[in-house]
Structure formats: C-alpha cells, structure tokens
Design a protein around this motif. Structure first.
Motif, PDB file in Angstrom:
ATOM      1  N   UNK A   1       0.831  -1.211   0.000  1.00 22.46           N
ATOM      2  CA  UNK A   1       0.000   0.000   0.000  1.00 22.46           C
ATOM      3  C   UNK A   1       0.865   1.261   0.000  1.00 22.46           C
ATOM      4  N   UNK A   2       1.922   1.233   0.828  1.00 20.93           N
ATOM      5  CA  UNK A   2       2.808   2.389   0.895  1.00 20.93           C
ATOM      6  C   UNK A   2       3.515   2.616  -0.438  1.00 20.93           C
ATOM      7  N   UNK A   3       3.924   1.518  -1.079  1.00 23.41           N
ATOM      8  CA  UNK A   3       4.595   1.630  -2.373  1.00 23.41           C
ATOM      9  C   UNK A   3       3.679   2.270  -3.410  1.00 23.41           C
ATOM     10  N   UNK A   4       2.429   1.839  -3.432  1.00 24.98           N
ATOM     11  CA  UNK A   4       1.468   2.394  -4.388  1.00 24.98           C
ATOM     12  C   UNK A   4       1.247   3.880  -4.130  1.00 24.98           C
ATOM     13  N   UNK A   5       1.218   4.260  -2.864  1.00 26.30           N
ATOM     14  CA  UNK A   5       1.030   5.672  -2.512  1.00 26.30           C
ATOM     15  C   UNK A   5       2.197   6.520  -3.006  1.00 26.30           C
ATOM     16  N   UNK A   6       3.406   5.996  -2.844  1.00 24.61           N
ATOM     17  CA  UNK A   6       4.598   6.727  -3.295  1.00 24.61           C
ATOM     18  C   UNK A   6       4.590   6.889  -4.811  1.00 24.61           C
ATOM     19  N   UNK A   7       4.228   5.826  -5.520  1.00 23.86           N
ATOM     20  CA  UNK A   7       4.195   5.903  -6.984  1.00 23.86           C
ATOM     21  C   UNK A   7       3.092   6.841  -7.463  1.00 23.86           C
ATOM     22  N   UNK A   8       1.949   6.809  -6.784  1.00 22.86           N
ATOM     23  CA  UNK A   8       0.858   7.723  -7.141  1.00 22.86           C
ATOM     24  C   UNK A   8       1.259   9.168  -6.869  1.00 22.86           C
ATOM     25  N   UNK A   9       1.967   9.377  -5.774  1.00 24.78           N
ATOM     26  CA  UNK A   9       2.461  10.722  -5.458  1.00 24.78           C
ATOM     27  C   UNK A   9       3.440  11.200  -6.521  1.00 24.78           C
ATOM     28  N   UNK A  10       4.323  10.306  -6.955  1.00 23.33           N
ATOM     29  CA  UNK A  10       5.294  10.657  -7.997  1.00 23.33           C
ATOM     30  C   UNK A  10       4.580  11.047  -9.288  1.00 23.33           C
ATOM     31  N   UNK A  11       3.551  10.279  -9.655  1.00 23.64           N
ATOM     32  CA  UNK A  11       2.797  10.582 -10.871  1.00 23.64           C
ATOM     33  C   UNK A  11       2.069  11.919 -10.745  1.00 23.64           C
ATOM     34  N   UNK A  12       1.464  12.151  -9.591  1.00 24.36           N
ATOM     35  CA  UNK A  12       0.722  13.400  -9.375  1.00 24.36           C
ATOM     36  C   UNK A  12       1.645  14.609  -9.427  1.00 24.36           C
ATOM     37  N   UNK A  13       2.801  14.497  -8.783  1.00 24.73           N
ATOM     38  CA  UNK A  13       3.753  15.610  -8.785  1.00 24.73           C
ATOM     39  C   UNK A  13       4.303  15.870 -10.184  1.00 24.73           C
ATOM     40  N   UNK A  14       4.549  14.793 -10.933  1.00 22.85           N
ATOM     41  CA  UNK A  14       5.025  14.961 -12.301  1.00 22.85           C
ATOM     42  C   UNK A  14       4.019  15.712 -13.151  1.00 22.85           C
ATOM     43  N   UNK A  15       2.752  15.370 -13.005  1.00 25.37           N
ATOM     44  CA  UNK A  15       1.698  16.029 -13.776  1.00 25.37           C
ATOM     45  C   UNK A  15       1.512  17.481 -13.345  1.00 25.37           C
ATOM     46  N   UNK A  16       1.412  17.703 -12.042  1.00 27.93           N
ATOM     47  CA  UNK A  16       1.114  19.046 -11.530  1.00 27.93           C
ATOM     48  C   UNK A  16       2.253  20.015 -11.817  1.00 27.93           C
ATOM     49  N   UNK A  17       3.494  19.575 -11.574  1.00 27.75           N
ATOM     50  CA  UNK A  17       4.618  20.502 -11.764  1.00 27.75           C
ATOM     51  C   UNK A  17       4.799  20.856 -13.237  1.00 27.75           C
ATOM     52  N   UNK A  18       4.383  19.961 -14.134  1.00 26.63           N
ATOM     53  CA  UNK A  18       4.476  20.253 -15.566  1.00 26.63           C
ATOM     54  C   UNK A  18       3.376  21.205 -16.005  1.00 26.63           C
ATOM     55  N   UNK A  19       2.152  20.923 -15.607  1.00 23.94           N
ATOM     56  CA  UNK A  19       1.016  21.762 -16.009  1.00 23.94           C
ATOM     57  C   UNK A  19       1.150  23.178 -15.460  1.00 23.94           C
ATOM     58  N   UNK A  20       1.638  23.291 -14.231  1.00 26.53           N
ATOM     59  CA  UNK A  20       1.759  24.614 -13.609  1.00 26.53           C
ATOM     60  C   UNK A  20       2.990  25.381 -14.082  1.00 26.53           C
ATOM     61  N   UNK A  21       3.836  24.748 -14.884  1.00 28.91           N
ATOM     62  CA  UNK A  21       5.021  25.423 -15.421  1.00 28.91           C
ATOM     63  C   UNK A  21       4.915  25.590 -16.923  1.00 28.91           C
ATOM     64  N   UNK A  22       4.387  26.716 -17.399  1.00 26.77           N
ATOM     65  CA  UNK A  22       4.242  26.913 -18.853  1.00 26.77           C
ATOM     66  C   UNK A  22       5.552  26.796 -19.620  1.00 26.77           C
ATOM     67  N   UNK A  23       6.673  26.995 -18.921  1.00 30.29           N
ATOM     68  CA  UNK A  23       7.964  26.854 -19.592  1.00 30.29           C
ATOM     69  C   UNK A  23       8.218  25.419 -20.044  1.00 30.29           C
ATOM     70  N   UNK A  24       7.402  24.469 -19.581  1.00 30.18           N
ATOM     71  CA  UNK A  24       7.544  23.076 -20.000  1.00 30.18           C
ATOM     72  C   UNK A  24       6.946  22.820 -21.385  1.00 30.18           C
ATOM     73  N   UNK A  25       6.087  23.721 -21.870  1.00 30.91           N
ATOM     74  CA  UNK A  25       5.432  23.443 -23.152  1.00 30.91           C
ATOM     75  C   UNK A  25       5.271  24.663 -24.059  1.00 30.91           C
ATOM     76  N   UNK A  26       5.147  25.860 -23.510  1.00 34.40           N
ATOM     77  CA  UNK A  26       4.945  27.046 -24.345  1.00 34.40           C
ATOM     78  C   UNK A  26       6.085  27.266 -25.346  1.00 34.40           C
TER      79      UNK A  26
END
Length: 231
Positions: free
Chosen positions: A1-26
C-alpha cells in the motif's frame, strides 16, 4: 500500500509541476508554429528536451543518495540550476525575439512611388524577397538551445520523491518513483504541446505570420521571466 502511494504521489507531482510550469510546453508550441516544424519533429524535440530535463535531476538525486547528501543540499543545487535555466530562457527568448523583429521588418512589403512620364503609380515589393539568394539550408541551433536549457532546468519535486523511498524502503522503489515521475512529466509535456497546437488551428492568424518568430521569442522570454519571478 505504501509503495502504491509513493508511486501515485510521484505521478501526481510529475503532472502538476508540468502543467503549472508553462515553460515546459509554451516554448515548443511557439517555436513549432514559427518554424513550421512537422508533428514528428515537434514530438521528437519535446521528448528529448523532456528526457534531458528529468534525467539530469534523476542523476543529481541518485548522486546525492550515494553521497549521503541531505535533501536541503540537493534542493539548493536544483535552485542554482533553476536560476541558470531562467537566465538561459530569458537570453534565448530575447535574442530570438530581436532576430524575429528584424526578420519581420526586412520582409515587410511596402510601396515606392514612381513616374515614367505618365501618371505616378506605386510598386509594392518586399526587401526579403528582393534579396533572396539560393543557399544550402543551414541546420538550426534552436533545438540544441532548447535541449541545453531543459537540461539545466530542475525538477524540484523529484528530489523528495527520490529521497523518501531511498531512505525508508530502498533504491528499487526510488528508481520506480523516478521512472513514474519522468514518464508522466514527459507525457504531460507532449500532451500539452499538441493540445495547444491543435487549439491554435481553430483561430485564423494569417496576419501574424510575419511576426511569428518575434512572437515566439517573446513567448520564450516571458517563460524565462516567469521562472525568474518564481511563478
């Protein structure tokens, strides 16, 4: 369960930090439009820049783990990289914008009044067209400039994602978290780029084509300014 939480957190942070940083795609959207990149070329450049972006932070993170560095020290290093990336974006964007303005100015059609012993009349022409000479096409440095900038660009959220499982569970989970974070970050970058490119097709912009390079440079410059402002 803890492993799944860590991986889900990693995925969420990857998505959020990219979307909130226009320098990643603009920058990719602006330059792809200005330079008429194909979909394949846009995808390749975005992917490689994203790969350099995440791998540089992954390497620093694992080096820190091997050396026993504290999270604060690694975040300080990432802060320095972020500062450098911001200045590089600003400099590249400004230089590209100035070049784009000069290109638009040279290519601007205008008229001269002539009289050949009859009623005066105007001829319209473009300096750029008049002074065009056939040359072998030079390879563009733009993709390389973007790649270097993104290698310097840090992934700050990745450091705690790496350090926590490495210290509490093991390197295997840390590597898995890094892989998930990296895949989600790159996938989000590419999705955002192509979604925005598709959106631009819905709006006619023929009048702005002459200024496409100048506008692309301004977009990159604005991303650099946002990074420097901490946005």
């Amino acid at each position: 369960m803890q492993n799944a939480t860590i991986l889900l957190t990693a995925a969420s942070l990857g998505f959020i930090h990219t979307v909130l940083g226009p320098d990643h795609y603009v920058p990719f959207v602006a330059l792809a439009k200005a330079r008429s990149w194909s979909r394949a070329k846009t995808a390749l450049i975005t992917f490689l820049c994203g790969l350099g972006h995440v791998l540089s932070s992954v390497l620093i993170g694992f080096a820190g783990i091997a050396l026993g560095s504290a999270v604060s020290k690694l975040e300080w290093i990432e802060g320095l990289r972020g500062d450098a990336a911001g200045w590089l974006l600003l400099s590249f964007g400004l230089a590209y914008m100035v070049w784009g303005i000069k290109k638009a100015w040279k290519g601007e059609a205008h008229s001269h009044l002539h009289s050949h012993g009859e009623e005066p009349h105007a001829h319209s022409h473009s300096h750029e067209a008049a002074h065009t000479h056939p040359h072998a096409e030079k390879p563009s440095v733009t993709p390389w400039a973007l790649f270097i900038i993104f290698v310097f660009g840090p992934c700050e959220p990745l450091i705690p994602v790496l350090m926590y499982p490495a210290l509490n569970t093991g390197l295997g989970l840390a590597a898995a978290a890094a892989a998930v974070f990296s895949l989600v970050t790159i996938a989000t970058m590419m999705s955002a780029v192509f979604l925005l490119l598709w959106g631009f097709k819905l709006f006619p912009a023929e009048r702005l084509e002459r200024y496409a390079h100048a506008l692309a440079g301004f977009a990159v410059f604005a991303c650099g300014a946002a990074v420097k402002a901490g946005l």
